[in-house]
Scaffold this motif. Sequence first.
Motif, short mmCIF file in Angstrom:
data_model
loop_
_atom_site.label_atom_id
_atom_site.label_comp_id
_atom_site.label_asym_id
_atom_site.label_seq_id
_atom_site.Cartn_x
_atom_site.Cartn_y
_atom_site.Cartn_z
N ARG A 75 -17.11 26.04 20.25
CA ARG A 75 -16.66 25.43 21.44
C ARG A 75 -15.51 24.48 21.26
N THR A 76 -15.84 23.53 20.12
CA THR A 76 -15.12 22.17 19.64
C THR A 76 -13.73 22.79 19.32
N ARG A 136 -21.54 25.21 18.66
CA ARG A 136 -21.05 23.85 19.11
C ARG A 136 -19.60 23.77 18.29
N ASN A 137 -19.61 24.15 17.24
CA ASN A 137 -18.33 24.19 16.19
C ASN A 137 -17.37 25.07 17.12
N SER A 168 -28.79 28.76 25.88
CA SER A 168 -27.61 29.54 25.55
C SER A 168 -27.83 30.94 25.67
N GLU A 193 -26.72 28.08 16.77
CA GLU A 193 -26.81 26.83 17.58
C GLU A 193 -25.45 25.97 17.24
N HIS A 194 -25.58 25.56 15.99
CA HIS A 194 -24.64 24.92 15.23
C HIS A 194 -23.17 25.57 15.32
#
Length: 463
Positions: free
Chosen positions: A332-333, A329-330, A286, A325-326
């Motif tokens: 992008r969701t 992901r959130n 990333s 990173e966590h």
Amino acid sequence: MSFEEDIRAAADAVRSCEEITIISHIDADGISSESILAQALLRQGIQITTKFVRQLDPLTLDQIPDDSSLKIFSDLGSGQQQMLIEKGLDPSRTIIIDHHVSQPAETGSDPFIEVNCLNHGHEKMSAAGVSYLLARELDTINTDLAKLAIIGNVGDMMDREHLCLIGPAREILRDGITCKAVELWEHDLNIYGISTRPLPQSLAYSDDMEIPGVSRDPDGAGKFLERIGIIPLQPNRWPVWEDLSFEQKQQVCSAVIEQMMAHGKDTTRLFADHYLFPDEDKHQASLRNASEFATMLNSCGRWQRPELGGAICRGDRVAAYREAEHMLRNHRTKIREVMLFITDTGVTELSHMLYIHVGGRFPDTIVGIGAGMALSRLNPEKPILIMCEDSLDPSMTKVSMRTRPDVVSRGVDLQQALSQACEGHENCTGGGHRIAAGAFIPRDHERAFIEDVNRILAQQYAQ
């Protein structure tokens, strides 16, 4: 004064200080800008304090310490100079580093120490680029920070219109290449996610290319690739663009050109520059290129953790990276949820724009990003305006607008449209850039504001 003289004046003001407070924006440009400044100032032996803000208004200004430290506003401030004067800030002890439209304070007050590239005709450089030039003026050792300036520029889409960095931002890129922090992939395929996205997804979701049988269809993209001999590494595990050989990339590019030309599609935006960071570990992909690094910083800022992005800019690849990173992901969701809500619900189409109100369903920090992603699935020939509740003030509405480079090239300027619309309404503030802009307006002005923006856009199209 010239741009260079403005930079020198700011550097002279910095050198005379022992303590500095940095006030910066929460997006990728603001976070990278703050990190450039903080590291350069610490190398000068200057004590620093940082405050990240979503916007400059009376509420956030009250959070700025009332002390003797020099104040540096980064990626904001140029359009709020009267507000800074009313707050009581001393212009001789305040530096503004920005790239938004400047609105000097009323006559009678001394000017701030302002370093704004836009004032000197440099439209394609962000605040991180300006911060870097100041850092380099302080000490040439700071050329190692060029990488962060490139991330800020790309995060603020300064490369979007021309598909590459130009002007002073290009000069900064050369610094990054010279110190081996940046690798330039020139005229490469214009796709996002070259280090992390499976190749079919990168091809399917490119905003700038319309590839029949591929665009918005990952399965179709996979079949397209298999037909030309690019196959998964393992079942359901595709390579990313960065991992392809030169010959494989040539194969894909030739096939894409052939497919687009066979269907009469425009290929003028098929190739763009990419900026890679060879010092970043491939296991932390990333951070391997400027656009994806910027997305991670944006995810931190948009979810109220800009200091986490700052830690990553300073080199934390353990605790801060894991947490970021966590958040990524959130992020992008949630953006995907915004995009799907817009496309599933549908927008209202006016003569010169699209608009939708999402109420309080999504955080006001991400709706503009989701709207920009949804645009290619709607009518990309018109800008999109999205409204939502202001999370800090229920009586206000947050407005975000997005459009595409080809619409900007026809004379559309979203920053100008929103700023002009704000002039006709009390308690409205707006700003941004030609391709992306935002505003805050009273809730009971929504309908009239939409009509004003549509009218202003009609005038821009007619010019």
